[in-house]
Scaffold this active site. Structure first.
Site, PDB file in Angstrom:
ATOM      1  N   HIS A 162       0.873  -1.185   0.000  1.00 42.76           N
ATOM      2  CA  HIS A 162       0.000   0.000   0.000  1.00 42.76           C
ATOM      3  C   HIS A 162       0.906   1.229   0.000  1.00 42.76           C
ATOM      4  O   HIS A 162       1.624   1.475  -0.958  1.00 42.76           O
ATOM      5  CB  HIS A 162      -0.919  -0.101   1.225  1.00 42.76           C
ATOM      6  CG  HIS A 162      -2.059   0.869   1.285  1.00 42.76           C
ATOM      7  ND1 HIS A 162      -2.413   1.701   0.252  1.00 42.76           N
ATOM      8  CD2 HIS A 162      -2.945   1.152   2.285  1.00 42.76           C
ATOM      9  CE1 HIS A 162      -3.463   2.431   0.614  1.00 42.76           C
ATOM     10  NE2 HIS A 162      -3.798   2.124   1.845  1.00 42.76           N
ATOM     11  N   HIS A 200      -1.894  -2.232  -9.789  1.00 40.83           N
ATOM     12  CA  HIS A 200      -2.932  -1.668  -8.915  1.00 40.83           C
ATOM     13  C   HIS A 200      -4.103  -2.624  -8.853  1.00 40.83           C
ATOM     14  O   HIS A 200      -4.433  -3.265  -9.858  1.00 40.83           O
ATOM     15  CB  HIS A 200      -3.405  -0.309  -9.456  1.00 40.83           C
ATOM     16  CG  HIS A 200      -4.062   0.522  -8.411  1.00 40.83           C
ATOM     17  ND1 HIS A 200      -5.391   0.397  -8.107  1.00 40.83           N
ATOM     18  CD2 HIS A 200      -3.555   1.456  -7.577  1.00 40.83           C
ATOM     19  CE1 HIS A 200      -5.671   1.247  -7.131  1.00 40.83           C
ATOM     20  NE2 HIS A 200      -4.582   1.898  -6.787  1.00 40.83           N
ATOM     21  N   ASP A 246       2.772   5.860  -6.791  1.00 41.52           N
ATOM     22  CA  ASP A 246       4.023   5.805  -6.033  1.00 41.52           C
ATOM     23  C   ASP A 246       5.252   5.839  -6.936  1.00 41.52           C
ATOM     24  O   ASP A 246       6.342   6.198  -6.490  1.00 41.52           O
ATOM     25  CB  ASP A 246       4.065   4.535  -5.170  1.00 41.52           C
ATOM     26  CG  ASP A 246       3.050   4.598  -4.055  1.00 41.52           C
ATOM     27  OD1 ASP A 246       2.804   5.705  -3.549  1.00 41.52           O
ATOM     28  OD2 ASP A 246       2.476   3.554  -3.700  1.00 41.52           O
TER      29      ASP A 246
HETATM   30  N1  CMC Z   1       5.573  -6.491 -10.229  1.00 46.68           N
HETATM   31  C1  CMC Z   1       5.567  -7.737 -10.767  1.00 46.68           C
HETATM   32  N2  CMC Z   1       4.461  -8.446 -10.960  1.00 46.68           N
HETATM   33  C2  CMC Z   1       3.295  -7.871 -10.597  1.00 46.68           C
HETATM   34  C3  CMC Z   1       3.220  -6.574 -10.055  1.00 46.68           C
HETATM   35  C4  CMC Z   1       4.421  -5.890  -9.877  1.00 46.68           C
HETATM   36  N3  CMC Z   1       4.427  -4.669  -9.365  1.00 46.68           N
HETATM   37  N4  CMC Z   1       1.939  -6.278  -9.805  1.00 46.68           N
HETATM   38  C5  CMC Z   1       1.216  -7.339 -10.171  1.00 46.68           C
HETATM   39  N5  CMC Z   1       2.048  -8.298 -10.652  1.00 46.68           N
HETATM   40  C6  CMC Z   1       1.658  -9.598 -11.155  1.00 46.68           C
HETATM   41  C7  CMC Z   1       1.570 -10.601  -9.997  1.00 46.68           C
HETATM   42  O1  CMC Z   1       2.800 -11.218  -9.750  1.00 46.68           O
HETATM   43  C8  CMC Z   1       0.507 -11.535 -10.484  1.00 46.68           C
HETATM   44  O2  CMC Z   1       1.098 -12.396 -11.441  1.00 46.68           O
HETATM   45  P1  CMC Z   1       0.655 -13.952 -11.507  1.00 46.68           P
HETATM   46  O3  CMC Z   1      -0.818 -13.908 -11.862  1.00 46.68           O
HETATM   47  O4  CMC Z   1       1.531 -14.499 -12.563  1.00 46.68           O
HETATM   48  O5  CMC Z   1       0.901 -14.495 -10.131  1.00 46.68           O
HETATM   49  C9  CMC Z   1      -0.456 -10.625 -11.242  1.00 46.68           C
HETATM   50  O6  CMC Z   1       0.332  -9.519 -11.676  1.00 46.68           O
HETATM   51  C10 CMC Z   1      -1.590 -10.127 -10.366  1.00 46.68           C
HETATM   52  O7  CMC Z   1      -1.021  -9.500  -9.214  1.00 46.68           O
HETATM   53  P2  CMC Z   1      -1.707  -9.436  -7.787  1.00 46.68           P
HETATM   54  O8  CMC Z   1      -0.691  -8.993  -6.801  1.00 46.68           O
HETATM   55  O9  CMC Z   1      -2.420 -10.714  -7.510  1.00 46.68           O
HETATM   56  O10 CMC Z   1      -2.796  -8.356  -8.089  1.00 46.68           O
HETATM   57  P3  CMC Z   1      -3.447  -7.413  -7.066  1.00 46.68           P
HETATM   58  O11 CMC Z   1      -4.578  -6.754  -7.733  1.00 46.68           O
HETATM   59  O12 CMC Z   1      -3.705  -8.110  -5.783  1.00 46.68           O
HETATM   60  O13 CMC Z   1      -2.210  -6.433  -6.831  1.00 46.68           O
HETATM   61  C11 CMC Z   1      -0.879  -4.738  -6.029  1.00 46.68           C
HETATM   62  C12 CMC Z   1      -2.214  -5.100  -6.692  1.00 46.68           C
HETATM   63  C13 CMC Z   1      -0.799  -3.214  -5.924  1.00 46.68           C
HETATM   64  C14 CMC Z   1      -0.820  -5.363  -4.624  1.00 46.68           C
HETATM   65  C15 CMC Z   1       0.288  -5.293  -6.887  1.00 46.68           C
HETATM   66  O14 CMC Z   1       0.212  -4.777  -8.181  1.00 46.68           O
HETATM   67  C16 CMC Z   1       1.638  -4.992  -6.274  1.00 46.68           C
HETATM   68  O15 CMC Z   1       2.085  -5.707  -5.386  1.00 46.68           O
HETATM   69  N6  CMC Z   1       2.324  -3.899  -6.746  1.00 46.68           N
HETATM   70  C17 CMC Z   1       3.577  -3.496  -6.161  1.00 46.68           C
HETATM   71  C18 CMC Z   1       3.344  -2.690  -4.881  1.00 46.68           C
HETATM   72  C19 CMC Z   1       2.816  -1.316  -5.165  1.00 46.68           C
HETATM   73  O16 CMC Z   1       3.318  -0.613  -6.033  1.00 46.68           O
HETATM   74  N7  CMC Z   1       1.802  -0.906  -4.368  1.00 46.68           N
HETATM   75  C20 CMC Z   1       1.204   0.430  -4.469  1.00 46.68           C
HETATM   76  C21 CMC Z   1      -0.225   0.324  -4.866  1.00 46.68           C
HETATM   77  S1  CMC Z   1      -0.905   1.873  -5.425  1.00 46.68           S
HETATM   78  C22 CMC Z   1      -0.767   2.949  -4.115  1.00 46.68           C
HETATM   79  C23 CMC Z   1      -1.781   2.697  -3.066  1.00 46.68           C
HETATM   80  O17 CMC Z   1      -2.983   2.837  -3.292  1.00 46.68           O
HETATM   81  O18 CMC Z   1      -1.369   2.412  -1.937  1.00 46.68           O
END
Ligand code: CMC
Length: 396
Positions: A228, A267, A318
């Site tokens: 987050h 996201h 971010d």
């Molecule tokens: N780097 C590499 N792979 C990623 C990333 C990333 N930043 N984001 C998503 N993926 C991949 C993930 O590995 C997964 O792949 P697979 O299906 O092969 O396992 C797929 O995309 C879906 O990812 P998820 O984590 O299950 O999707 P989500 O909707 O739960 O994730 C997230 C959203 C923000 C947690 C994730 O994109 C992430 O961890 N990003 C990095 C951390 C980040 O930048 N967070 C700030 C969010 S925005 C600011 C806020 O509101 O706080």
């Protein structure tokens, strides 16, 4: 196990109405009380946006002047808040300082409220508490960075508005207008984002009729996590690891082979790009030019285009805000506390909205632990047996 559909992470679950903001991933838009965030960032002060989030309308000149006057009254870092921050170890994360300081402000403000029920607060009390936290946070965040650098705190300047004063408090010198403008924009972009994890946390706490400060403290805890708010800090760690644009390709090859998450990308809601990024990227570009640091933009652009072309996952807010805060001179550890200072406006708007039409937030879970079992030698007493019989009869 039953065939109940579990929505892990509440993904896609709509839990309530909100009039505070609207995120539309289809049109890649974010509206605060109906206004596109890009328009607000280009035309408004952070104080005016705080007013909008709390009241639903932008302030008139008189209303804005009133808010600014009240904000100035609560800016000072009181000696006891300073003392409590000083008790937090210097090598603790600054989010722990901020969480602790807000907790003390709340305890002092609510002292004498007598009962837990009174602490929920009336709408007017909660608005006053929201303004108090909004006003107090810059000095807390700035003090944290200064104490880690071994510097004494500086006093607020009544002639400066919120963003300029925040920079003054942190650096002890007046910031150039272009820097104040970029910082003001970042605060507006971070102010609100509907039912994200920290805001939802604040609403859950509020739904128990707990107080606004407890809800904000809990939200700060949720924001600290790298999935987050902690991501803006993590972006800078990645930039430091990569070093220069020419290292991006080999670095990314290794990171992806190791299945690392690339912070600042992806996201939960936006799948085709975060609506806030173009505005923040433009602010970053003005800072790159102002500080004459083209290599920052080169690294930024190279990592973005490489990652997007390989994974189809776009930057979130971010990603540009991390390097922007770095150029301004904030320590990497201060980035997430800056997010707190901005998001406290959205959190408190949601807390007031939740309180005004409350329902206890209490979801269900599907049990997948061991089947019922018993302690050897346990003999239930009469009352327990009678209650079990009654329950069986009621169940038919
Ligand atoms: N780097 C590499 N792979 C990623 C990333 C990333 N930043 N984001 C998503 N993926 C991949 C993930 O590995 C997964 O792949 P697979 O299906 O092969 O396992 C797929 O995309 C879906 O990812 P998820 O984590 O299950 O999707 P989500 O909707 O739960 O994730 C997230 C959203 C923000 C947690 C994730 O994109 C992430 O961890 N990003 C990095 C951390 C980040 O930048 N967070 C700030 C969010 S925005 C600011 C806020 O509101 O706080």
């Amino acid at each position: 196990m039953t065939d109940t559909e579990i929505k892990k992470g509440l993904a896609g679950v709509v839990v309530d109405y909100t009039a505070v903001s609207k995120v539309n991933p289809e049109t890649n838009s974010l509206l605060y009380r109906g206004y596109p965030v890009q328009e607000l960032a280009a035309t408004q002060s952070f104080e005016a946006v705080a007013y909008l989030l709390w009241h639903g309308e932008l302030p008139t000149d008189v209303q804005l002047a009133q808010l600014r006057a009240t904000e100035r009254q609560y800016r000072a870092l009181s000696p006891d808040v300073r003392a409590v921050i000083d008790h937090v170890p210097l090598d603790a994360h600054p989010m722990d300082e901020v969480r602790t300081a807000v907790s003390l402000i709340g305890a002092k403000d609510l002292a004498g409220s007598g009962s837990v029920m009174d602490a929920g607060g009336t709408a007017d009390e909660n608005l006053a508490r929201s303004i108090r936290l909004f006003a107090a946070l810059p000095a807390i965040v700035a003090y944290g960075q200064r104490r880690r650098r071994g510097l004494e705190p500086v006093e607020s300047r009544d002639d400066l508005d919120y963003a300029a004063n925040f920079l003054w408090l942190t650096f002890g010198k007046e910031a150039d207008e272009v820097v104040v403008d970029a910082f003001n924009r970042s605060m507006i972009l971070y102010a609100e984002h509907s039912f994200n994890a920290s805001t939802f946390t604040a609403r859950v706490v509020t739904s128990t009729l707990s107080d606004l400060y407890s809800a904000v403290v809990a939200a700060i805890g949720a924001l600290k996590g790298p999935l987050h708010g902690g991501a803006n800090e993590a972006v800078l760690h990645i930039f430091d690891e990569i070093g220069t644009a020419s290292n991006v390709v080999p670095w990314l090859d290794t990171a992806l082979a190791e299945k690392r998450k690339i912070m600042g990308f992806g996201h939960r809601v936006y799948k085709r790009g975060d609506s806030r990024v173009p505005t923040m990227k433009a602010a970053l570009d003005t800072l790159v030019e102002h500080y004459d640091r083209p290599e920052v933009a080169e690294l930024y652009d190279t990592l973005e285009s490489e990652f997007v072309s390989r994974k189809g996952i776009y930057p979130n807010l971010d990603y540009p805000s991390g390097p922007a805060y770095n150029l301004i001179g904030f320590d990497t550890l201060t980035f997430t506390p800056l997010f707190v200072a901005a998001r406290v406006t959205g959190w408190t708007a949601h807390i007031m909205e939740q309180a005004s039409a409350n329902a206890l937030i209490r979801p269900l879970s599907e049990y997948n632990g061991p089947d019922e079992r018993h302690i050897d030698g346990y003999v239930p007493d009469e009352a327990v047996l009678a209650a079990a019989e009654r329950a069986e009869e009621a169940a038919g």
